[in-house]
Design a protein around this motif. Structure first.
Motif, mmCIF file in Angstrom:
data_model
loop_
_atom_site.group_PDB
_atom_site.id
_atom_site.type_symbol
_atom_site.label_atom_id
_atom_site.label_comp_id
_atom_site.label_asym_id
_atom_site.label_seq_id
_atom_site.Cartn_x
_atom_site.Cartn_y
_atom_site.Cartn_z
ATOM 1 N N ILE A 166 56.348 43.054 39.102
ATOM 2 C CA ILE A 166 56.423 42.206 40.300
ATOM 3 C C ILE A 166 57.575 41.225 40.194
ATOM 4 C CG2 ILE A 166 55.231 40.344 41.543
ATOM 5 C CD1 ILE A 166 52.618 41.878 41.027
ATOM 6 N N ASP A 167 57.707 40.582 39.025
ATOM 7 C CA ASP A 167 58.806 39.631 38.843
ATOM 8 C C ASP A 167 60.157 40.325 38.939
ATOM 9 O OD1 ASP A 167 60.079 37.032 37.778
ATOM 10 O OD2 ASP A 167 60.763 38.563 36.354
ATOM 11 N N ILE B 181 48.255 39.507 42.942
ATOM 12 C CA ILE B 181 47.141 40.454 42.817
ATOM 13 C C ILE B 181 47.716 41.866 42.850
ATOM 14 C CG2 ILE B 181 44.919 41.204 43.741
ATOM 15 C CD1 ILE B 181 44.663 38.498 45.114
ATOM 16 N N PRO B 182 48.011 42.464 41.703
ATOM 17 C CA PRO B 182 48.555 43.819 41.672
ATOM 18 C C PRO B 182 47.483 44.852 42.028
ATOM 19 C CG PRO B 182 48.974 42.612 39.613
ATOM 20 C CD PRO B 182 47.920 41.871 40.366
ATOM 21 N N PRO B 183 47.895 46.070 42.388
ATOM 22 C CA PRO B 183 46.923 47.110 42.725
ATOM 23 C C PRO B 183 46.166 47.607 41.489
ATOM 24 C CG PRO B 183 49.130 48.023 42.692
ATOM 25 C CD PRO B 183 49.281 46.539 42.533
ATOM 26 N N LEU B 184 44.995 48.156 41.730
ATOM 27 C CA LEU B 184 44.175 48.673 40.637
ATOM 28 C C LEU B 184 44.790 49.923 40.020
ATOM 29 C CD1 LEU B 184 41.471 48.417 39.076
ATOM 30 C CD2 LEU B 184 40.447 49.872 40.850
ATOM 31 N N ALA C 112 44.159 37.329 37.991
ATOM 32 C CA ALA C 112 42.777 37.475 37.553
ATOM 33 C C ALA C 112 42.222 38.747 38.165
ATOM 34 C CB ALA C 112 41.940 36.270 37.981
ATOM 35 N N GLY C 113 41.724 39.649 37.354
ATOM 36 C CA GLY C 113 41.185 40.885 37.898
ATOM 37 C C GLY C 113 40.635 41.794 36.812
ATOM 38 N N THR C 114 39.904 42.803 37.253
ATOM 39 C CA THR C 114 39.306 43.769 36.338
ATOM 40 C C THR C 114 40.339 44.787 35.879
ATOM 41 O OG1 THR C 114 37.155 43.540 37.412
ATOM 42 C CG2 THR C 114 37.505 45.519 36.107
ATOM 43 N N TYR D 126 37.496 41.511 32.303
ATOM 44 C CA TYR D 126 38.001 40.758 33.441
ATOM 45 C C TYR D 126 39.150 39.909 32.913
ATOM 46 C CZ TYR D 126 38.044 38.442 37.943
ATOM 47 O OH TYR D 126 38.430 37.977 39.184
ATOM 48 N N GLN D 127 40.367 40.385 33.163
ATOM 49 C CA GLN D 127 41.556 39.798 32.551
ATOM 50 C C GLN D 127 42.110 38.656 33.401
ATOM 51 O OE1 GLN D 127 44.604 42.658 31.620
ATOM 52 N NE2 GLN D 127 46.003 41.128 30.807
ATOM 53 N N VAL D 128 42.250 37.510 32.782
ATOM 54 C CA VAL D 128 42.861 36.340 33.416
ATOM 55 C C VAL D 128 44.035 35.928 32.545
ATOM 56 C CG1 VAL D 128 42.547 33.953 34.145
ATOM 57 C CG2 VAL D 128 40.671 35.588 34.398
#
Length: 320
Positions: free
Chosen positions: A89-90, A42-45, A105-107, A123-125
């Motif tokens: 992140i990787d 879950i990366p930051p917005l 998954a997030g906006t 909403y990108q998954v």
């Protein structure tokens, strides 16, 4: 008169029926990803702009809302796409040497809607594989993408596949300046053969004929054999066609396949296979993906990478 309840254009509330449908679909997709060995991140917005837009295109820069951080004074961006964040992140946060499978998954937020009827808050998954350079990684991602769409009740779909390495393989010996390369790229994307004929006058005839043939090399699997007869047999082009053949062998008889050797979507971002899924009853692509091996180098580690994403909000709204 100002109405305090008005929202910005192309932004809207998700009301209970659609909200529950979106949440149930999100759970199904994340459960699928987990079963396939993908770990959730879950990366930051918001991030510093230079990190957020590293390795992305100019179009992505234009889609990014920017603001000044009151703590550091530096420029921040609201993420328009989660994929570059997962690559960071990787490469940096996890720093794995083995194959790394991540999902999210997030906006995300866009300055303008991609399509005027859609929200500026997709909403990108999606899911990404890092550290696997073989075409098996692309096939694994494509298989996961098709299974994800099946869970969302999109059954009759078309997997459309291209490879940006073919165009790159054709122009590699020409040493084009950036403007010329971009101009030819746009003409190919628009399949504008008359203008391309004019633009490529005076270059090597074999390469010119191959470039002019690309807009015609689209359709069912038979075009791959036709391409081998028309295109030069350089290592890069042969490798690209071999990868397309591998996709054909894997999915033949399981899903309708289409190949487009003029498909250069994400050319400045992707460096190998690119793919998208269509349905006869849905306007536009249901999901998109591709290989982007070079992005991680900007974060200190160049890693093979491939992945896909979809806008779950749009797909759920359509299904309802």
């Amino acid at each position: 008169m100002t109405y305090s309840w008005l929202l910005p254009e192309y932004c809207e509330d998700i009301l209970p029926d659609n909200a529950w449908a979106l949440e149930e679909a999100r759970r199904k997709l994340l459960d699928l990803f987990k079963k396939r060995g993908f770990n959730l991140v879950i990366p930051p917005l918001i991030e510093y702009v230079e990190s957020l837009l590293t390795g992305t295109s100019h179009d992505m820069d234009l889609q990014t809302f920017k603001l000044v951080d009151q703590l550091s004074g530096r420029l921040l961006g609201v993420r328009p796409d989660i994929t570059p964040q997962v690559a960071r992140i990787d490469a940096h946060s996890m720093n794995h040497t083995a194959v790394n499978r991540l999902c999210y998954a997030g906006t995300v937020l866009h300055t303008k809607p991609d399509v005027l009827s859609q929200s500026r808050e997709p909403y990108q998954v999606g899911a990404e594989i890092f550290g696997l350079s073989d075409v098996s990684g692309d096939i694994e991602i494509q298989s996961l993408m098709l299974d994800a769409l099946s869970l969302l009740n999109f059954k009759e779909v078309v997997l459309d596949v291209g490879h940006v390495g073919i165009f790159r393989g054709l122009i590699t010996t020409l040493k084009l300046d950036e403007k010329t390369e971009n101009d030819w790229f746009k003409l190919l994307q628009n399949k504008d053969i008359p203008s391309l004929k004019i633009a490529t006058e005076g270059i090597d005839s074999q390469i010119r004929n191959a470039l002019l043939s690309l807009p015609t090399l689209n359709g069912e699997a038979a075009i791959l054999e036709k391409a081998r007869l028309i295109l030069p047999t350089s290592l890069q082009i042969t490798a690209a066609l071999d990868q397309l053949d591998a996709v054909k062998r894997r999915f033949a008889g399981q899903v309708k396949l289409s190949f487009d050797l003029c498909e250069l979507r994400g050319y400045h971002y992707h460096n190998g296979l690119v793919f998208q899924v269509y349905s006869t009853d849905y306007k536009g692509a249901l999901a998109r993906g591709g290989r982007y091996d070079e992005v991680g180098s900007a974060f200190g580690r160049s890693r093979p990478a491939t992945g896909f994403s979809l806008d779950l909000r749009q797909l759920i709204t359509f299904k309802r």
